[in-house]
Write an enzyme that holds these catalytic residues in place. Structure first.
Site, PDB file in Angstrom:
ATOM      1  CB  ILE A  13      88.941 -73.503 118.754  1.00 11.81           C
ATOM      2  CG1 ILE A  13      89.653 -72.085 119.920  1.00 11.81           C
ATOM      3  CG2 ILE A  13      87.146 -73.356 119.288  1.00 11.81           C
ATOM      4  CD1 ILE A  13      90.312 -72.043 119.061  1.00 11.81           C
ATOM      5  CB  SER A  35      80.847 -82.486 123.322  1.00 11.02           C
ATOM      6  OG  SER A  35      81.139 -81.826 121.242  1.00 11.02           O
ATOM      7  NE  ARG A  36      77.139 -83.056 117.084  1.00 16.92           N
ATOM      8  CZ  ARG A  36      77.779 -82.999 115.880  1.00 16.92           C
ATOM      9  NH1 ARG A  36      76.478 -82.866 114.635  1.00 16.92           N
ATOM     10  NH2 ARG A  36      78.447 -83.453 115.198  1.00 16.92           N
ATOM     11  CE  LYS A  89      86.269 -65.931 114.248  1.00 14.77           C
ATOM     12  NZ  LYS A  89      87.136 -67.371 113.537  1.00 14.77           N
ATOM     13  CG  ASP A 167      85.942 -69.606 110.632  1.00 15.12           C
ATOM     14  OD1 ASP A 167      85.098 -69.265 111.144  1.00 15.12           O
ATOM     15  OD2 ASP A 167      87.322 -69.706 111.109  1.00 15.12           O
TER      16      ASP A 167
HETATM   17  P1  NAP Z   1      85.263 -78.125 114.948  1.00 18.21           P
HETATM   18  O1  NAP Z   1      85.913 -78.933 115.306  1.00 18.21           O
HETATM   19  O2  NAP Z   1      84.672 -78.495 113.651  1.00 18.21           O
HETATM   20  O3  NAP Z   1      83.865 -78.375 116.108  1.00 18.21           O
HETATM   21  C1  NAP Z   1      84.005 -77.911 116.848  1.00 18.21           C
HETATM   22  C2  NAP Z   1      82.616 -78.942 117.842  1.00 18.21           C
HETATM   23  O4  NAP Z   1      80.992 -78.930 117.688  1.00 18.21           O
HETATM   24  C3  NAP Z   1      83.320 -80.055 117.288  1.00 18.21           C
HETATM   25  O5  NAP Z   1      83.721 -81.819 117.104  1.00 18.21           O
HETATM   26  C4  NAP Z   1      81.719 -81.352 117.394  1.00 18.21           C
HETATM   27  O6  NAP Z   1      82.048 -81.916 118.061  1.00 18.21           O
HETATM   28  C5  NAP Z   1      80.510 -79.638 117.156  1.00 18.21           C
HETATM   29  N1  NAP Z   1      79.496 -80.029 116.488  1.00 18.21           N
HETATM   30  C6  NAP Z   1      79.785 -79.672 115.061  1.00 18.21           C
HETATM   31  N2  NAP Z   1      78.927 -79.315 114.361  1.00 18.21           N
HETATM   32  C7  NAP Z   1      77.992 -79.163 114.408  1.00 18.21           C
HETATM   33  C8  NAP Z   1      76.944 -79.396 114.797  1.00 18.21           C
HETATM   34  N3  NAP Z   1      75.930 -79.114 113.575  1.00 18.21           N
HETATM   35  N4  NAP Z   1      75.791 -79.662 115.985  1.00 18.21           N
HETATM   36  C9  NAP Z   1      76.208 -80.065 117.273  1.00 18.21           C
HETATM   37  N5  NAP Z   1      77.823 -79.643 117.242  1.00 18.21           N
HETATM   38  C10 NAP Z   1      78.530 -79.112 116.390  1.00 18.21           C
HETATM   39  O7  NAP Z   1      85.546 -76.096 115.065  1.00 18.21           O
HETATM   40  P2  NAP Z   1      86.398 -75.648 115.619  1.00 18.21           P
HETATM   41  O8  NAP Z   1      87.482 -75.010 114.484  1.00 18.21           O
HETATM   42  O9  NAP Z   1      86.642 -76.047 117.367  1.00 18.21           O
HETATM   43  O10 NAP Z   1      85.861 -73.642 115.722  1.00 18.21           O
HETATM   44  C11 NAP Z   1      84.812 -73.928 116.196  1.00 18.21           C
HETATM   45  C12 NAP Z   1      84.389 -72.534 116.555  1.00 18.21           C
HETATM   46  O11 NAP Z   1      85.560 -72.183 117.130  1.00 18.21           O
HETATM   47  C13 NAP Z   1      83.750 -71.573 115.464  1.00 18.21           C
HETATM   48  O12 NAP Z   1      83.085 -70.607 114.414  1.00 18.21           O
HETATM   49  C14 NAP Z   1      85.639 -71.182 115.064  1.00 18.21           C
HETATM   50  O13 NAP Z   1      85.819 -69.820 113.840  1.00 18.21           O
HETATM   51  C15 NAP Z   1      85.779 -70.910 116.311  1.00 18.21           C
HETATM   52  N6  NAP Z   1      88.034 -70.310 116.781  1.00 18.21           N
HETATM   53  C16 NAP Z   1      88.023 -71.853 115.172  1.00 18.21           C
HETATM   54  C17 NAP Z   1      89.193 -71.310 115.856  1.00 18.21           C
HETATM   55  C18 NAP Z   1      90.540 -72.645 115.218  1.00 18.21           C
HETATM   56  O14 NAP Z   1      91.900 -72.560 114.898  1.00 18.21           O
HETATM   57  N7  NAP Z   1      90.059 -74.172 114.696  1.00 18.21           N
HETATM   58  C19 NAP Z   1      89.981 -70.526 116.477  1.00 18.21           C
HETATM   59  C20 NAP Z   1      89.974 -69.664 116.739  1.00 18.21           C
HETATM   60  C21 NAP Z   1      87.790 -69.540 116.548  1.00 18.21           C
HETATM   61  P3  NAP Z   1      81.178 -82.754 118.895  1.00 18.21           P
HETATM   62  O15 NAP Z   1      81.461 -83.997 117.273  1.00 18.21           O
HETATM   63  O16 NAP Z   1      81.271 -83.786 120.244  1.00 18.21           O
HETATM   64  O17 NAP Z   1      79.545 -82.881 118.887  1.00 18.21           O
END
Ligand code: NAP
Length: 304
Positions: A13, A35-36, A89, A167
């Protein structure tokens, strides 16, 4: 002068929505990421949050778009360090976590914004205005999408705190709680848990006011993000996640506005300028209630 902001958790996101919104924003200057492993080209990158907070005291605002499980620790550190914080969110894993963050923000005199991007969809304000003062006879939410398409390989959604199908479902609930003229509460729920996972892949939520929500992450073919509300005068429908508005089936002209994420960052800038916070937990209360009251059904194991 735009304010400096850092973006934390460079994943799906962040890349899809936060970075483009910030790079086009007149209010914000994206000066660092944390970010890691993720990075944004041309932006100073950090991989350790404590070191970042110590190194860049000049960056007054931090936007957290990590998954919900690690988010509290990051938010607590940022607020304790006197930074304004915007939360993706859902704002946390539990309600108590977010209450604690709101109290900390108030103590430190900084802004906490628990954002709900779907509330910024083009049809939501018009639906709210149309429903104001009207009686609601009932309604239905159909939120059915393919988890493999929208969350490919994201195992955190099936870990405790990841909320499973809630979610995306919480986006529908964020719209519902915004547009209804009177609040409703959950009366029953059915939760379908894959037998190898910790969170539901499908759910049905029943509310007072003859309202029902159906969430399903196993949808193949057309994806559906619809909310229909019945009133004595007409049926109003928000479709495509709130992007389109119909009244008795007739499409309504909408002010498209800036888009969901640009609108969120404009709101954050406004809150910071006014010294306010905004933390509305109504959508998350319904999710917590569904997890408390829901009848559990075991369904087929799930693998990405
Ligand atoms: P994601 O790509 O799986 O995670 C975002 C980043 O967070 C990862 O690339 C990772 O980056 C870091 N991360 C993951 N686990 C972690 C941990 N345990 N500790 C520290 N850093 C961690 O997730 P996403 O889809 O972007 O979603 C993130 C949030 O946005 C959620 O709450 C979701 O509900 C919301 N959201 C998502 C979407 C969608 O379409 N995906 C839409 C609207 C809102 P590093 O490995 O570089 O640290």
């Amino acid at each position: 002068m735009p304010r400096k902001i850092a973006l934390v958790g460079i994943g799906k996101i962040a890349r899809d929505s936060h970075v483009p919104a910030l790079q086009a924003s007149p209010d914000w200057d994206l000066v660092a990421t944390v970010s890691r492993s993720g990075k944004v080209e041309g932006v100073e990158a950090h991989d350790d949050f404590d070191a970042f907070l110590a190194a860049r005291p000049d960056i007054g605002a931090i936007s957290l778009c990590l998954p919900p499980q690690p988010r509290f620790d990051y938010a607590q550190k940022a607020l304790s360090a006197g930074r304004h914080v915007m939360l993706e969110k859902p704002p946390g894993q539990t309600l108590a976590e977010v209450h604690a963050l709101a109290a900390l923000a108030a103590t430190r005199g900084v802004t906490l914004y628990a954002s709900w991007h779907s509330r910024m969809a083009a049809g939501v304000a018009a639906a709210k205005a149309w429903l104001a003062g009207r009686a609601v006879r009932g309604g239905r939410i159909i939120w059915k999408e393919d988890v493999r398409k929208w969350h490919p390989g994201q195992d955190w959604v099936f870990e405790p705190g990841g909320m499973g199908v809630m979610d995306p479902g919480i986006n529908a609930l964020s719209i519902l709680t915004e547009i209804l003229p009177e609040p409703v509460h959950l009366t029953a729920a059915t939760l379908e848990f894959p037998e190898n996972r910790h969170t539901p892949i499908a759910a049905t939520l029943d509310f007072t006011g003859n309202l029902r929500a159906e969430f399903d992450w196993r949808q193949e073919g057309p994806q559906r993000w619809d909310i229909e509300i019945d009133t004595p005068q007409a049926r109003i429908a928000l479709r495509d996640g709130g992007a389109r508005l119909e009244i008795d089936g007739a499409a309504q002209a909408l002010d498209e506005g800036p888009g969901e994420y640009p609108a969120l960052y404009a709101r954050m800038a406004d809150l910071v300028a006014r010294g306010d916070s905004e933390v509305d937990l109504a959508p998350m209360v319904h999710v917590a209630d569904a997890m408390t009251l829901g009848r559990r059904i075991a369904v087929a194991p799930f693998a990405f």
